[in-house]
Design a protein around this motif. Structure first.
Motif, PDB file in Angstrom:
ATOM      1  N   VAL A   1       2.362 -61.216  39.233  1.00  0.00           N
ATOM      2  CA  VAL A   1       3.484 -62.134  39.129  1.00  0.00           C
ATOM      3  C   VAL A   1       3.772 -62.338  37.649  1.00  0.00           C
ATOM      4  CG1 VAL A   1       4.318 -64.435  39.663  1.00  0.00           C
ATOM      5  CG2 VAL A   1       2.832 -63.259  41.290  1.00  0.00           C
ATOM      6  N   PRO A   2       5.029 -62.116  37.242  1.00  0.00           N
ATOM      7  CA  PRO A   2       5.337 -62.261  35.822  1.00  0.00           C
ATOM      8  C   PRO A   2       5.234 -63.716  35.355  1.00  0.00           C
ATOM      9  CG  PRO A   2       7.327 -61.851  37.079  1.00  0.00           C
ATOM     10  CD  PRO A   2       6.179 -61.713  38.025  1.00  0.00           C
ATOM     11  N   VAL A   3       4.972 -63.882  34.073  1.00  0.00           N
ATOM     12  CA  VAL A   3       4.918 -65.211  33.482  1.00  0.00           C
ATOM     13  C   VAL A   3       6.201 -65.382  32.677  1.00  0.00           C
ATOM     14  CG1 VAL A   3       3.664 -66.716  31.897  1.00  0.00           C
ATOM     15  CG2 VAL A   3       2.409 -65.128  33.364  1.00  0.00           C
ATOM     16  N   ALA A   4       7.060 -66.284  33.132  1.00  0.00           N
ATOM     17  CA  ALA A   4       8.311 -66.606  32.443  1.00  0.00           C
ATOM     18  C   ALA A   4       8.572 -68.077  32.705  1.00  0.00           C
ATOM     19  CB  ALA A   4       9.450 -65.738  32.952  1.00  0.00           C
ATOM     20  N   ALA A   5       8.286 -68.908  31.727  1.00  0.00           N
ATOM     21  CA  ALA A   5       8.370 -70.362  31.889  1.00  0.00           C
ATOM     22  C   ALA A   5       9.742 -70.788  32.398  1.00  0.00           C
ATOM     23  CB  ALA A   5       8.068 -71.048  30.564  1.00  0.00           C
ATOM     24  N   GLY A   6       9.750 -71.528  33.508  1.00  0.00           N
ATOM     25  CA  GLY A   6      10.976 -72.066  34.069  1.00  0.00           C
ATOM     26  C   GLY A   6      11.857 -71.060  34.794  1.00  0.00           C
ATOM     27  N   LYS A   7      11.413 -69.818  34.884  1.00  0.00           N
ATOM     28  CA  LYS A   7      12.244 -68.779  35.496  1.00  0.00           C
ATOM     29  C   LYS A   7      11.683 -68.252  36.816  1.00  0.00           C
ATOM     30  CE  LYS A   7      15.255 -67.610  32.064  1.00  0.00           C
ATOM     31  NZ  LYS A   7      16.635 -67.231  32.227  1.00  0.00           N
ATOM     32  N   ILE A   8      10.439 -68.561  37.137  1.00  0.00           N
ATOM     33  CA  ILE A   8       9.779 -68.039  38.340  1.00  0.00           C
ATOM     34  C   ILE A   8       9.559 -69.176  39.328  1.00  0.00           C
ATOM     35  CG2 ILE A   8       7.714 -66.901  39.250  1.00  0.00           C
ATOM     36  CD1 ILE A   8       9.377 -65.071  37.491  1.00  0.00           C
TER      37      ILE A   8
ATOM     38  N   SER B   1       6.899 -65.188  57.110  1.00  0.00           N
ATOM     39  CA  SER B   1       6.364 -63.846  56.844  1.00  0.00           C
ATOM     40  C   SER B   1       5.614 -63.739  55.523  1.00  0.00           C
ATOM     41  CB  SER B   1       7.499 -62.818  56.877  1.00  0.00           C
ATOM     42  OG  SER B   1       8.451 -63.113  55.877  1.00  0.00           O
ATOM     43  N   GLY B   2       5.544 -64.805  54.745  1.00  0.00           N
ATOM     44  CA  GLY B   2       4.809 -64.761  53.485  1.00  0.00           C
ATOM     45  C   GLY B   2       5.498 -65.572  52.406  1.00  0.00           C
ATOM     46  N   THR B   3       4.961 -65.460  51.202  1.00  0.00           N
ATOM     47  CA  THR B   3       5.518 -66.163  50.054  1.00  0.00           C
ATOM     48  C   THR B   3       6.233 -65.161  49.159  1.00  0.00           C
ATOM     49  OG1 THR B   3       3.731 -67.775  50.153  1.00  0.00           O
ATOM     50  CG2 THR B   3       4.967 -67.659  48.098  1.00  0.00           C
ATOM     51  N   TYR B   4       7.468 -65.479  48.810  1.00  0.00           N
ATOM     52  CA  TYR B   4       8.287 -64.593  47.991  1.00  0.00           C
ATOM     53  C   TYR B   4       8.443 -65.162  46.593  1.00  0.00           C
ATOM     54  CZ  TYR B   4       9.265 -62.217  52.326  1.00  0.00           C
ATOM     55  OH  TYR B   4       9.124 -61.523  53.493  1.00  0.00           O
ATOM     56  N   ILE B   5       8.541 -64.267  45.618  1.00  0.00           N
ATOM     57  CA  ILE B   5       8.721 -64.650  44.225  1.00  0.00           C
ATOM     58  C   ILE B   5      10.208 -64.525  43.896  1.00  0.00           C
ATOM     59  CG2 ILE B   5       8.112 -64.153  41.819  1.00  0.00           C
ATOM     60  CD1 ILE B   5       5.750 -65.105  43.476  1.00  0.00           C
ATOM     61  N   LEU B   6      10.776 -65.608  43.333  1.00  0.00           N
ATOM     62  CA  LEU B   6      12.181 -65.626  42.952  1.00  0.00           C
ATOM     63  C   LEU B   6      12.282 -65.751  41.436  1.00  0.00           C
ATOM     64  CD1 LEU B   6      13.386 -68.129  45.683  1.00  0.00           C
ATOM     65  CD2 LEU B   6      13.584 -65.662  45.742  1.00  0.00           C
ATOM     66  N   TYR B   7      13.251 -65.070  40.861  1.00  0.00           N
ATOM     67  CA  TYR B   7      13.484 -65.104  39.413  1.00  0.00           C
ATOM     68  C   TYR B   7      14.838 -65.747  39.171  1.00  0.00           C
ATOM     69  CZ  TYR B   7      14.239 -63.425  34.658  1.00  0.00           C
ATOM     70  OH  TYR B   7      14.499 -63.347  33.317  1.00  0.00           O
ATOM     71  N   VAL B   8      14.881 -66.754  38.299  1.00  0.00           N
ATOM     72  CA  VAL B   8      16.136 -67.440  37.984  1.00  0.00           C
ATOM     73  C   VAL B   8      16.919 -66.584  37.004  1.00  0.00           C
ATOM     74  CG1 VAL B   8      17.182 -69.499  36.986  1.00  0.00           C
ATOM     75  CG2 VAL B   8      15.119 -69.705  38.385  1.00  0.00           C
TER      76      VAL B   8
ATOM     77  N   GLU C   1      -5.045 -62.955  44.166  1.00  0.00           N
ATOM     78  CA  GLU C   1      -4.537 -64.057  43.361  1.00  0.00           C
ATOM     79  C   GLU C   1      -3.748 -63.560  42.143  1.00  0.00           C
ATOM     80  OE1 GLU C   1      -3.559 -67.770  42.348  1.00  0.00           O
ATOM     81  OE2 GLU C   1      -4.711 -67.283  44.133  1.00  0.00           O
ATOM     82  N   GLY C   2      -2.540 -64.093  41.973  1.00  0.00           N
ATOM     83  CA  GLY C   2      -1.718 -63.756  40.819  1.00  0.00           C
ATOM     84  C   GLY C   2      -1.032 -62.402  40.903  1.00  0.00           C
ATOM     85  N   MET C   3      -1.124 -61.750  42.044  1.00  0.00           N
ATOM     86  CA  MET C   3      -0.530 -60.426  42.202  1.00  0.00           C
ATOM     87  C   MET C   3       0.610 -60.488  43.213  1.00  0.00           C
ATOM     88  SD  MET C   3      -2.327 -58.681  40.110  1.00  0.00           S
ATOM     89  CE  MET C   3      -2.158 -56.962  40.459  1.00  0.00           C
TER      90      MET C   3
END
Length: 167
Positions: A1-8, A15-22, A48-50
């Motif tokens: 999971v990328p690290v981008a403050a305030g953007k993730i 069906s699971g947890t999805y990662i969204l990018y602002v 974890e973290g992937m």
């Protein structure tokens, strides 16, 4: 999971947890605050973290290095062996392996694998061969899974004399 403050952000579903990018923020005059415009960039994995990235991830994070998907000939936990057994019987009966080694050398197993792939899958596009090889037993030494570029290079290197000699 990328690290981008305030953007993730994360969105949990059945069906699971999805990662969204602002991507951006737009002001909504009716609500009198900004509303984020998001793009789904992947799904969280068990580790974890992937996450499992999708094509949008690479649009927004093109500099991210990709891990090797199959660094060694890893196999599926279940191999579809039925057609392999039948084809192996034909190969042994007609001693095709000996003929192929005579004309194709150490790539004889790859020729048998490609022939099996074409028979089983009913297609001849080389880019799908690695997926087939991941799920099926192979004739190549050590059941080595060759990349689609290796398959393409091999097929372009085959000479008419090799084909005629085998036939």
């Amino acid at each position: 999971v990328p690290v981008a403050a305030g953007k993730i952000s994360r969105q949990k579903t059945k069906s699971g947890t999805y990662i969204l990018y602002v991507i951006s923020r737009q002001y909504d005059p009716a609500k009198k605050h900004t509303v984020p415009v998001r793009a789904m960039i992947g799904k969280v994995s068990d580790e974890e973290g992937m996450m499992f990235p999708n094509e949008k991830f690479f649009e927004y994070f093109p500099e991210t290095p990709l891990p090797e998907l199959r660094p060694e000939a890893e196999r599926s936990c279940t191999l579809m062996a039925g057609t392999f057994i039948a084809i192996e019987e034909v190969v042994n009966h007609y001693r095709l392996d000996e003929l192929l080694v005579k004309h194709f050398g150490d790539r004889a197993g790859l020729v048998l694998d490609l022939a099996s792939y074409m028979v089983v899958e009913g297609r001849n596009q080389g880019q799908y061969y690695p997926d087939y090889a991941y799920r099926h037993p192979l004739f190549s030494p050590g059941m080595r899974i060759y990349s689609d570029s290796t398959v393409s290079k091999f097929l372009s290197s085959v000479k008419d004399e090799q084909i005629a000699g085998f036939l």
